[in-house]
Write a protein that holds these residues in place. Structure first.
Motif, PDB file in Angstrom:
ATOM      1  N   GLU A   1      -5.576  28.836  14.292  1.00 10.11           N
ATOM      2  CA  GLU A   1      -5.957  30.132  14.852  1.00 10.11           C
ATOM      3  C   GLU A   1      -5.790  31.257  13.841  1.00 10.11           C
ATOM      4  OE1 GLU A   1      -7.521  30.818  17.622  1.00 10.11           O
ATOM      5  OE2 GLU A   1      -7.579  28.659  18.029  1.00 10.11           O
ATOM      6  N   LEU A   2      -4.778  31.162  12.991  1.00 10.90           N
ATOM      7  CA  LEU A   2      -4.581  32.188  11.971  1.00 10.90           C
ATOM      8  C   LEU A   2      -5.769  32.249  11.011  1.00 10.90           C
ATOM      9  CD1 LEU A   2      -0.794  31.686  11.131  1.00 10.90           C
ATOM     10  CD2 LEU A   2      -1.833  33.696  12.196  1.00 10.90           C
ATOM     11  N   VAL A   3      -6.309  31.097  10.649  1.00 12.79           N
ATOM     12  CA  VAL A   3      -7.470  31.054   9.759  1.00 12.79           C
ATOM     13  C   VAL A   3      -8.698  31.636  10.447  1.00 12.79           C
ATOM     14  CG1 VAL A   3      -9.051  29.529   8.517  1.00 12.79           C
ATOM     15  CG2 VAL A   3      -6.581  29.102   8.450  1.00 12.79           C
ATOM     16  N   ARG A   4      -8.899  31.283  11.708  1.00 17.00           N
ATOM     17  CA  ARG A   4     -10.082  31.748  12.434  1.00 17.00           C
ATOM     18  C   ARG A   4     -10.008  33.224  12.799  1.00 17.00           C
ATOM     19  NH1 ARG A   4      -9.762  26.751  16.717  1.00 17.00           N
ATOM     20  NH2 ARG A   4     -10.510  25.079  15.339  1.00 17.00           N
TER      21      ARG A   4
ATOM     22  N   GLU B   1     -12.158  36.429  11.640  1.00 14.53           N
ATOM     23  CA  GLU B   1     -13.476  36.753  12.191  1.00 14.53           C
ATOM     24  C   GLU B   1     -13.386  37.639  13.428  1.00 14.53           C
ATOM     25  OE1 GLU B   1     -15.185  32.992  13.011  1.00 14.53           O
ATOM     26  OE2 GLU B   1     -15.021  32.256  10.940  1.00 14.53           O
ATOM     27  N   ARG B   2     -12.192  37.752  14.024  1.00 12.57           N
ATOM     28  CA  ARG B   2     -12.048  38.466  15.288  1.00 12.57           C
ATOM     29  C   ARG B   2     -11.187  39.721  15.178  1.00 12.57           C
ATOM     30  NH1 ARG B   2     -15.048  38.176  19.336  1.00 12.57           N
ATOM     31  NH2 ARG B   2     -13.292  38.654  20.714  1.00 12.57           N
ATOM     32  N   ILE B   3     -10.627  39.978  14.014  1.00 15.48           N
ATOM     33  CA  ILE B   3      -9.633  41.030  13.899  1.00 15.48           C
ATOM     34  C   ILE B   3     -10.214  42.423  14.147  1.00 15.48           C
ATOM     35  CG2 ILE B   3      -9.879  41.417  11.410  1.00 15.48           C
ATOM     36  CD1 ILE B   3      -6.776  41.572  11.322  1.00 15.48           C
TER      37      ILE B   3
ATOM     38  N   ASN C   1      -1.625  41.724  21.793  1.00 15.63           N
ATOM     39  CA  ASN C   1      -2.712  41.766  20.808  1.00 15.63           C
ATOM     40  C   ASN C   1      -3.557  40.495  20.848  1.00 15.63           C
ATOM     41  OD1 ASN C   1      -1.845  39.808  18.562  1.00 15.63           O
ATOM     42  ND2 ASN C   1      -0.017  41.088  18.787  1.00 15.63           N
ATOM     43  N   SER C   2      -4.713  40.546  20.216  1.00 13.49           N
ATOM     44  CA  SER C   2      -5.672  39.446  20.315  1.00 13.49           C
ATOM     45  C   SER C   2      -5.188  38.182  19.619  1.00 13.49           C
ATOM     46  CB  SER C   2      -7.031  39.876  19.743  1.00 13.49           C
ATOM     47  OG  SER C   2      -6.890  40.385  18.432  1.00 13.49           O
ATOM     48  N   LEU C   3      -4.443  38.316  18.528  1.00 12.24           N
ATOM     49  CA  LEU C   3      -3.910  37.114  17.866  1.00 12.24           C
ATOM     50  C   LEU C   3      -2.921  36.402  18.780  1.00 12.24           C
ATOM     51  CD1 LEU C   3      -3.614  35.253  15.437  1.00 12.24           C
ATOM     52  CD2 LEU C   3      -1.903  36.839  14.521  1.00 12.24           C
ATOM     53  N   ALA C   4      -2.034  37.160  19.417  1.00 16.47           N
ATOM     54  CA  ALA C   4      -1.081  36.552  20.343  1.00 16.47           C
ATOM     55  C   ALA C   4      -1.802  35.830  21.479  1.00 16.47           C
ATOM     56  CB  ALA C   4      -0.151  37.619  20.906  1.00 16.47           C
ATOM     57  N   GLN C   5      -2.861  36.440  21.991  1.00 17.11           N
ATOM     58  CA  GLN C   5      -3.605  35.807  23.085  1.00 17.11           C
ATOM     59  C   GLN C   5      -4.220  34.493  22.625  1.00 17.11           C
ATOM     60  OE1 GLN C   5      -6.222  38.342  25.406  1.00 17.11           O
ATOM     61  NE2 GLN C   5      -5.046  40.176  24.868  1.00 17.11           N
ATOM     62  N   ARG C   6      -4.836  34.491  21.464  1.00 16.80           N
ATOM     63  CA  ARG C   6      -5.490  33.279  20.963  1.00 16.80           C
ATOM     64  C   ARG C   6      -4.468  32.180  20.671  1.00 16.80           C
ATOM     65  NH1 ARG C   6     -10.811  33.985  18.832  1.00 16.80           N
ATOM     66  NH2 ARG C   6     -10.415  32.372  17.287  1.00 16.80           N
TER      67      ARG C   6
END
Length: 362
Positions: free
Chosen positions: A44-47, A50-52, A247-252
């Motif tokens: 998820e960190l790599v992907r 594209e969403r940040i 935040n969106s990273l935490a959600q993913r």
């Protein structure tokens, strides 16, 4: 004092105190899963690049849907938060209890949140002679605890590691008042289903369960937790929560790790092997080790002139090993330490350093 901000895991303070780089320490003061983060987090960190640039979902819908399916509850009975700490604070601010019963020792942020909101704390003492077990006798000994407006219960409790009897919690909830159960470490319990009160909290108006997703999956830096409770009760918290709290990273990451059953099984196998082994080593060093259902151990140091949790913490820190001075928890004196369970080679390093330090006092 390493617990300058009330917690373990403060590598910056440790580096300042002992003149080492942060990555030179083995940290037993913070109760993270040493197997993690799981591979799903790395993907998820790599992907995420594209969403940040996109805003996170303010309602955290996909993660709440996965949690609802996992536990067979309504999505409306789940509120995601910026770690368990935010949810503890929101609960106290939303319900504004005049009196709050707190088993002691327990996680310090319960009391901090109550004091900030102007509430009065009613201590419920947990006794070392009963291995810090929460039972009805403890409540009987605590003046006015049964009539408190709110009750916090850690299950497993921090720092003792003891699970609370679900039937006792439900009995306490039937007396009235808000009951909040902090299950931040319950993922480490192999038979979690026997003890979690998530399904009960989803249908009871005064029972709430807080869960953390950072300890088990070793991602404390992203801050992610959730609360389960009645939709009406959660609406009161939601009204005080800042926008885009999660935040969106935490959600993913939260969505991804829930699918990793193999990681959970590996964690339980590791803990089943290493916890009794580490407890045995601590006992061989003359410590009294209390029973624990979690991934950490509370221990009492042997009596010796000058030997305290604080002095031992200093000596261990100089050797690059961090431990938790548990006397910082209300209800424990200066001879209590807490140790996270880690990988075998790290546990062996802890035992060797402890033996070297204890010889300075004994």
């Amino acid at each position: 004092m390493l617990e300058r901000y009330g917690h373990g895991g403060d590598l910056t303070t440790a580096a300042e105190a002992y003149g080492r780089q942060e990555d030179e320490f083995v940290d037993f003061s913070s109760n993270m899963n040493p197997l993690g983060p799981p591979e799903a987090v790395r993907r998820e960190l790599v992907r995420y690049a594209e969403r940040i640039a996109a805003y996170p979902d303010p309602a955290v819908r996909r993660l709440r849907a996965k949690l609802a399916a996992r536990y067979g509850i309504s999505e409306e009975a789940i509120l995601a938060g910026n770690g368990a700490a935010e949810l503890i604070d929101l609960a106290v601010r939303a319900f504004r209890p005049g009196t709050v019963a707190l088993p002691m020792p327990s996680f310090g942020e319960y009391a901090d949140a109550v004091r900030k909101a102007g509430g009065r704390i009613i201590p419920v003492p947990l006794r070392p002679e009963s291995d810090f077990t929460l039972d009805e006798r403890a409540f009987a000994e605590a003046e006015s605890a049964s009539s408190a407006d709110m009750l916090f219960i850690g299950s497993p409790n921090n720092p003792t590691g003891r699970l609370a009897d679900p039937s006792l919690i439900l009995k306490l909830a039937e007396r009235g008042g808000i009951v909040i159960v902090d299950e931040a470490f319950i993922d480490f319990v192999p038979d979690e289903e026997r003890y979690t009160l998530i399904r009960e909290a989803a249908v009871r108006p005064n029972l709430f369960v807080i869960r953390s997703m950072t300890k088990f999956y070793a991602v404390p830096g992203i801050r992610l937790g959730y609360m389960v409770g009645s939709p009406a009760g959660l609406d009161r918290l939601r009204g005080l929560q800042i926008p885009w709290s999660v935040n969106s990273l935490a959600q993913r990451i939260g969505e991804a790790v829930l699918d990793d059953a193999a990681f959970a099984a590996e964690t339980h196998r590791w803990l089943q092997r290493e916890k009794p082994r580490l407890a045995g080593k601590l006992k061989q060093l003359g410590m009294h080790v209390y029973p624990s259902d979690a991934n950490y151990l509370l221990a009492r140091l042997p009596e010796a002139e000058g030997l305290t949790a604080a002095s031992l913490q200093r000596e261990m820190g100089r050797r690059g090993v961090l431990i938790r001075d548990a006397s910082r928890f209300d209800g424990l004196d200066g001879r209590y330490c807490r140790f996270a369970v880690k990988l075998r080679e790290h546990n062996d390093r802890l035992a060797a350093a402890l033996g070297e330090c204890l010889r300075l006092f004994l």
